[in-house]
Write a protein that holds these residues in place. Structure first.
Motif, PDB file in Angstrom:
ATOM      1  N   VAL A  20      13.772  -0.533  -7.886  1.00 25.04           N
ATOM      2  CA  VAL A  20      13.351   0.172  -6.940  1.00 25.04           C
ATOM      3  C   VAL A  20      13.999   0.892  -6.088  1.00 25.04           C
ATOM      4  N   GLY A  21      15.058   0.091  -5.367  1.00 28.21           N
ATOM      5  CA  GLY A  21      15.194   0.767  -4.126  1.00 28.21           C
ATOM      6  C   GLY A  21      14.396   0.989  -2.617  1.00 28.21           C
ATOM      7  N   PRO A  22      14.891   1.132  -2.189  1.00 30.10           N
ATOM      8  CA  PRO A  22      14.580   1.175  -0.314  1.00 30.10           C
ATOM      9  C   PRO A  22      13.469   2.083   0.164  1.00 30.10           C
ATOM     10  N   LYS A  23      13.652   3.817  -0.668  1.00 30.35           N
ATOM     11  CA  LYS A  23      13.234   4.972  -0.205  1.00 30.35           C
ATOM     12  C   LYS A  23      11.665   4.477  -1.299  1.00 30.35           C
ATOM     13  N   GLU A  24      12.113   3.486  -2.047  1.00 25.21           N
ATOM     14  CA  GLU A  24      10.312   3.483  -2.552  1.00 25.21           C
ATOM     15  C   GLU A  24       9.341   2.757  -3.119  1.00 25.21           C
ATOM     16  N   LEU A  25       9.761   1.410  -2.341  1.00 23.82           N
ATOM     17  CA  LEU A  25       9.779   0.815  -1.844  1.00 23.82           C
ATOM     18  C   LEU A  25       7.645   0.772  -1.267  1.00 23.82           C
ATOM     19  N   PRO A  26       8.029   1.182  -0.242  1.00 18.94           N
ATOM     20  CA  PRO A  26       6.887   1.032   0.551  1.00 18.94           C
ATOM     21  C   PRO A  26       5.281   2.249  -0.128  1.00 18.94           C
ATOM     22  N   ALA A  27       6.187   2.701  -1.124  1.00 18.90           N
ATOM     23  CA  ALA A  27       4.929   3.345  -2.173  1.00 18.90           C
ATOM     24  C   ALA A  27       4.754   2.955  -3.593  1.00 18.90           C
ATOM     25  N   MET A  29       4.636  -0.537  -2.234  1.00 19.75           N
ATOM     26  CA  MET A  29       3.883  -1.597  -2.067  1.00 19.75           C
ATOM     27  C   MET A  29       2.182  -1.091  -1.897  1.00 19.75           C
ATOM     28  N   ARG A  30       2.716   0.057  -1.382  1.00 25.17           N
ATOM     29  CA  ARG A  30       0.886   0.944  -0.955  1.00 25.17           C
ATOM     30  C   ARG A  30       0.213   1.305  -2.824  1.00 25.17           C
ATOM     31  N   THR A  31       0.929   1.237  -3.774  1.00 22.74           N
ATOM     32  CA  THR A  31       0.346   1.812  -4.587  1.00 22.74           C
ATOM     33  C   THR A  31       0.064  -0.262  -5.104  1.00 22.74           C
ATOM     34  N   GLY A  33      -0.515  -2.936  -3.300  1.00 23.90           N
ATOM     35  CA  GLY A  33      -1.790  -2.799  -2.695  1.00 23.90           C
ATOM     36  C   GLY A  33      -3.969  -2.477  -3.004  1.00 23.90           C
ATOM     37  N   LYS A  34      -3.111  -0.995  -2.872  1.00 20.62           N
ATOM     38  CA  LYS A  34      -4.573  -0.390  -4.076  1.00 20.62           C
ATOM     39  C   LYS A  34      -5.207  -0.857  -4.951  1.00 20.62           C
ATOM     40  N   TYR A  35      -4.346  -1.382  -5.777  1.00 20.94           N
ATOM     41  CA  TYR A  35      -5.105  -2.150  -7.122  1.00 20.94           C
ATOM     42  C   TYR A  35      -4.961  -3.236  -6.840  1.00 20.94           C
ATOM     43  N   ALA A  36      -4.192  -3.982  -6.179  1.00 24.55           N
ATOM     44  CA  ALA A  36      -5.312  -5.459  -5.612  1.00 24.55           C
ATOM     45  C   ALA A  36      -6.451  -5.316  -4.757  1.00 24.55           C
ATOM     46  N   GLY A  37      -7.354  -4.213  -4.488  1.00 22.28           N
ATOM     47  CA  GLY A  37      -7.755  -4.394  -3.635  1.00 22.28           C
ATOM     48  C   GLY A  37      -9.247  -4.140  -4.382  1.00 22.28           C
ATOM     49  N   MET A  38      -8.634  -2.881  -5.337  1.00 25.33           N
ATOM     50  CA  MET A  38      -9.675  -2.779  -6.436  1.00 25.33           C
ATOM     51  C   MET A  38      -9.976  -3.699  -7.593  1.00 25.33           C
ATOM     52  N   VAL A  39      -8.513  -4.450  -7.775  1.00 25.21           N
ATOM     53  CA  VAL A  39      -9.412  -5.772  -8.363  1.00 25.21           C
ATOM     54  C   VAL A  39     -10.057  -7.129  -7.776  1.00 25.21           C
ATOM     55  N   ARG A  40      -9.956  -6.760  -6.342  1.00 24.94           N
ATOM     56  CA  ARG A  40     -10.636  -7.515  -5.106  1.00 24.94           C
ATOM     57  C   ARG A  40     -12.389  -7.301  -5.846  1.00 24.94           C
ATOM     58  N   ARG A  41     -12.786  -5.830  -4.975  1.00 25.71           N
ATOM     59  CA  ARG A  41     -13.443  -5.463  -5.265  1.00 25.71           C
ATOM     60  C   ARG A  41     -14.945  -5.775  -6.586  1.00 25.71           C
ATOM     61  N   HIS A  42     -13.827  -5.532  -7.688  1.00 26.00           N
ATOM     62  CA  HIS A  42     -14.176  -4.993  -8.574  1.00 26.00           C
ATOM     63  C   HIS A  42     -14.760  -6.993  -9.032  1.00 26.00           C
ATOM     64  N   ALA A  43     -13.560  -7.749  -8.625  1.00 23.16           N
ATOM     65  CA  ALA A  43     -14.147  -9.418  -8.341  1.00 23.16           C
ATOM     66  C   ALA A  43     -15.673  -9.543  -7.369  1.00 23.16           C
ATOM     67  N   ASN A  44     -15.613  -8.994  -6.886  1.00 21.12           N
ATOM     68  CA  ASN A  44     -16.632  -9.590  -5.522  1.00 21.12           C
ATOM     69  C   ASN A  44     -17.749  -8.573  -6.135  1.00 21.12           C
ATOM     70  N   ASP A  45     -17.866  -7.472  -6.818  1.00 21.94           N
ATOM     71  CA  ASP A  45     -18.980  -7.071  -6.912  1.00 21.94           C
ATOM     72  C   ASP A  45     -19.833  -8.064  -8.545  1.00 21.94           C
ATOM     73  N   PHE A  46     -19.201  -8.470  -9.101  1.00 21.62           N
ATOM     74  CA  PHE A  46     -18.918  -9.017 -10.406  1.00 21.62           C
ATOM     75  C   PHE A  46     -19.910 -10.680 -10.366  1.00 21.62           C
TER      76      PHE A  46
END
Length: 128
Positions: A20-27, A29-31, A33-46
């Motif tokens: 990925v490279g050091p320049k694109e690594l933060p983006a 990780m953010r992506t 993290g966003k998807y992990a949060g969405m999965v966690r919210r869906h799991a909690n709703d379920f």
């Protein structure tokens, strides 16, 4: 859960950094993290919906149990009422016979039964 050791995580991180490279690594990780949060919210709703359904099922089972208890209690009360009513009808139909009573039961109670006892004297030292 996945049984990934620290050495495997380190290798995964190095490979990701190389590709990925050091320049694109933060983006990236953010992506992630966003998807992990969405999965966690869906799991909690379920989980919340599942818990609500279980509570509702338990409530329905308890409601059925209470209704069964109520019908059995009502049946017992009705049986008791009918048996009391039948006993009352029998008592009205068949008056008690006086032929079976003995001569001593027909007499008045003894005169000494109605006599009251005199009041007890006051204990010494309490006399007024």
């Amino acid at each position: 859960m996945f049984e990934i050791s620290w050495s495997e995580l380190l290798i995964l991180g190095v490979v990701t950094l190389v590709f990925v490279g050091p320049k694109e690594l933060p983006a990236l990780m953010r992506t992630l993290g966003k998807y992990a949060g969405m999965v966690r919210r869906h799991a909690n709703d379920f989980k919340a919906q599942f818990d609500a359904a279980m509570r509702e099922a338990e409530l329905d089972a308890m409601r059925e149990e209470v209704e069964k208890m109520q019908t059995s209690i009502n049946a017992e009360v009705m049986r008791a009422k009918t048996s009391i009513g039948d006993a009352g009808k029998l008592a009205r139909i068949e008056p008690p016979s006086t032929a079976n009573t003995s001569a001593s039961e027909k007499q008045d109670p003894p005169a000494h039964a109605a006599v009251l006892k005199p009041p007890m004297p006051a204990p010494p030292g309490m006399e007024s």
